[in-house]
Design a protein around this motif. Structure first.
Motif, PDB file in Angstrom:
ATOM      1  N   UNK A 111      82.494  12.240  18.388  1.00  0.00           N
ATOM      2  CA  UNK A 111      81.585  13.235  18.942  1.00  0.00           C
ATOM      3  C   UNK A 111      80.853  13.941  17.818  1.00  0.00           C
ATOM      4  N   UNK A 112      79.702  14.476  18.140  1.00  0.00           N
ATOM      5  CA  UNK A 112      78.920  15.253  17.183  1.00  0.00           C
ATOM      6  C   UNK A 112      78.729  16.659  17.731  1.00  0.00           C
ATOM      7  N   UNK A 113      79.013  17.650  16.898  1.00  0.00           N
ATOM      8  CA  UNK A 113      78.767  19.051  17.235  1.00  0.00           C
ATOM      9  C   UNK A 113      77.608  19.531  16.369  1.00  0.00           C
ATOM     10  N   UNK A 114      76.513  19.938  17.011  1.00  0.00           N
ATOM     11  CA  UNK A 114      75.341  20.435  16.299  1.00  0.00           C
ATOM     12  C   UNK A 114      75.351  21.958  16.350  1.00  0.00           C
ATOM     13  N   UNK A 115      75.412  22.584  15.187  1.00  0.00           N
ATOM     14  CA  UNK A 115      75.433  24.043  15.115  1.00  0.00           C
ATOM     15  C   UNK A 115      73.991  24.544  15.086  1.00  0.00           C
ATOM     16  N   UNK A 116      73.576  25.177  16.167  1.00  0.00           N
ATOM     17  CA  UNK A 116      72.186  25.608  16.320  1.00  0.00           C
ATOM     18  C   UNK A 116      72.120  27.011  16.906  1.00  0.00           C
ATOM     19  N   UNK A 117      72.972  27.908  16.392  1.00  0.00           N
ATOM     20  CA  UNK A 117      73.098  29.236  17.002  1.00  0.00           C
ATOM     21  C   UNK A 117      72.499  30.357  16.172  1.00  0.00           C
ATOM     22  N   UNK A 153      65.385  26.507  15.094  1.00  0.00           N
ATOM     23  CA  UNK A 153      65.751  25.392  15.961  1.00  0.00           C
ATOM     24  C   UNK A 153      64.520  24.732  16.586  1.00  0.00           C
ATOM     25  N   UNK A 154      63.432  25.503  16.725  1.00  0.00           N
ATOM     26  CA  UNK A 154      62.238  25.020  17.407  1.00  0.00           C
ATOM     27  C   UNK A 154      61.124  24.609  16.455  1.00  0.00           C
ATOM     28  N   UNK A 155      61.326  24.824  15.153  1.00  0.00           N
ATOM     29  CA  UNK A 155      60.359  24.335  14.164  1.00  0.00           C
ATOM     30  C   UNK A 155      60.227  22.825  14.324  1.00  0.00           C
ATOM     31  N   UNK A 156      59.003  22.324  14.177  1.00  0.00           N
ATOM     32  CA  UNK A 156      58.742  20.920  14.497  1.00  0.00           C
ATOM     33  C   UNK A 156      58.548  20.049  13.260  1.00  0.00           C
ATOM     34  N   UNK A 157      59.152  18.879  13.308  1.00  0.00           N
ATOM     35  CA  UNK A 157      58.935  17.827  12.313  1.00  0.00           C
ATOM     36  C   UNK A 157      58.360  16.638  13.061  1.00  0.00           C
ATOM     37  N   UNK A 158      57.158  16.235  12.681  1.00  0.00           N
ATOM     38  CA  UNK A 158      56.456  15.164  13.395  1.00  0.00           C
ATOM     39  C   UNK A 158      56.377  15.467  14.891  1.00  0.00           C
ATOM     40  N   UNK A 159      56.149  16.746  15.211  1.00  0.00           N
ATOM     41  CA  UNK A 159      55.967  17.154  16.595  1.00  0.00           C
ATOM     42  C   UNK A 159      57.241  17.355  17.387  1.00  0.00           C
ATOM     43  N   UNK A 160      58.395  17.135  16.755  1.00  0.00           N
ATOM     44  CA  UNK A 160      59.676  17.217  17.464  1.00  0.00           C
ATOM     45  C   UNK A 160      60.470  18.430  16.990  1.00  0.00           C
ATOM     46  N   UNK A 161      60.911  19.310  17.910  1.00  0.00           N
ATOM     47  CA  UNK A 161      61.734  20.456  17.492  1.00  0.00           C
ATOM     48  C   UNK A 161      62.985  19.985  16.760  1.00  0.00           C
ATOM     49  N   UNK A 162      63.393  20.733  15.730  1.00  0.00           N
ATOM     50  CA  UNK A 162      64.531  20.313  14.914  1.00  0.00           C
ATOM     51  C   UNK A 162      65.800  20.150  15.734  1.00  0.00           C
ATOM     52  N   UNK A 163      66.020  21.006  16.723  1.00  0.00           N
ATOM     53  CA  UNK A 163      67.244  20.886  17.524  1.00  0.00           C
ATOM     54  C   UNK A 163      67.209  19.603  18.354  1.00  0.00           C
ATOM     55  N   UNK A 223      89.983  11.232  18.582  1.00  0.00           N
ATOM     56  CA  UNK A 223      88.565  11.064  18.279  1.00  0.00           C
ATOM     57  C   UNK A 223      88.111  11.957  17.130  1.00  0.00           C
ATOM     58  N   UNK A 224      87.438  11.393  16.105  1.00  0.00           N
ATOM     59  CA  UNK A 224      86.865  12.208  15.033  1.00  0.00           C
ATOM     60  C   UNK A 224      85.696  13.040  15.552  1.00  0.00           C
ATOM     61  N   UNK A 225      85.353  14.069  14.792  1.00  0.00           N
ATOM     62  CA  UNK A 225      84.207  14.914  15.125  1.00  0.00           C
ATOM     63  C   UNK A 225      83.314  15.071  13.897  1.00  0.00           C
ATOM     64  N   UNK A 226      82.024  15.024  14.125  1.00  0.00           N
ATOM     65  CA  UNK A 226      81.034  15.255  13.073  1.00  0.00           C
ATOM     66  C   UNK A 226      80.423  16.629  13.298  1.00  0.00           C
ATOM     67  N   UNK A 227      80.352  17.424  12.236  1.00  0.00           N
ATOM     68  CA  UNK A 227      79.665  18.712  12.282  1.00  0.00           C
ATOM     69  C   UNK A 227      78.346  18.580  11.542  1.00  0.00           C
ATOM     70  N   UNK A 228      77.266  19.011  12.185  1.00  0.00           N
ATOM     71  CA  UNK A 228      75.967  18.997  11.518  1.00  0.00           C
ATOM     72  C   UNK A 228      75.176  20.238  11.896  1.00  0.00           C
ATOM     73  N   UNK A 229      74.214  20.580  11.053  1.00  0.00           N
ATOM     74  CA  UNK A 229      73.315  21.693  11.318  1.00  0.00           C
ATOM     75  C   UNK A 229      72.025  21.158  11.917  1.00  0.00           C
TER      76      UNK A 229
END
Length: 206
Positions: free
Chosen positions: A10-16, A27-37, A105-111
């Motif tokens: 599983x992946x846990x995305x820290x976006x708080x 979280x809403x800043x865009x890269x190539x038109x896509x919000x980072x979150x 199950x392993x877990x991945x933490x990402x920002x």
């Protein structure tokens, strides 16, 4: 779809975060038109994750709206302003409460604000844990050390839950330094903190 030979993870995305230095929800800043979150959620799925969980906090409503119909689980951290450890704990508690999650199950933490993360990098972290390392972290290069994104074997999740509100995952990584796998990721030091970062990184405002 998970690549052959890779265990469920599983992946846990820290976006708080509240993005006080940036002056707008990072979280809403865009890269190539896509919000980072949304980008973080997409890459987590493309890496082969069984489950993707997004921890929200500041700008909760707009972040959830941006995610729209994305196939993710959401966990709201009401105490997000108290420190990064609260978001980590919120995400892991929600993850462990998932009745469909395999116990080992392993877990991945990402920002959500490391714009140069790739699905391949996330998979590489999990592959090291699958080979028996207790954790695998991103190596930034030089004297910059290592950190997230990072993958953790299931047996380390209680240690992450025990961290205080001001701590990120680094103390657990340091505790297991002798058996820690490092995956090169010099671009991991690049994040979005100030308006100047937007122009430098070619990002656009929400």
């Amino acid at each position: 779809m998970r690549p052959p030979g890779l265990p469920p993870f599983s992946v846990v995305v820290l976006a708080a975060g509240g993005s006080s230095r940036l002056g707008m929800p990072k979280q809403l800043v865009r890269l190539d038109g896509e919000p980072l979150v949304c980008r973080a959620a997409r890459l987590a799925h493309e890496s082969g994750a069984r489950s993707v969980l997004i921890v929200t906090g500041g700008s909760r409503e707009t972040v959830e709206e941006a995610l729209g119909g994305a196939s993710v689980r959401l966990a709201f951290n009401a105490g997000w302003a108290e420190g990064p450890g609260t978001s980590l704990r919120t995400g892991l508690e929600a993850l462990l409460a998932d009745p469909s999650r395999p116990r080992d199950e392993p877990a991945v933490l990402m920002l959500c604000d490391q714009p140069f993360v790739t699905a391949e990098h996330l998979r590489a972290l999990v592959e090291h844990v699958a080979r028996g390392h207790p954790a695998a972290a991103s190596e930034y290069g030089g004297e910059s050390g290592f950190g997230v994104p990072a993958a953790f074997a299931a047996e380390l999740l209680p240690e992450l839950l025990a961290l205080n509100a001001q701590q990120g995952a680094k103390p657990v990584l340091m505790r297991h330094r002798e058996r820690l796998a490092l995956v090169p990721f010099p671009a991991g030091l690049v994040d979005v903190d100030t308006p100047a970062d937007l122009e430098r990184l070619g990002l656009s405002r929400p």
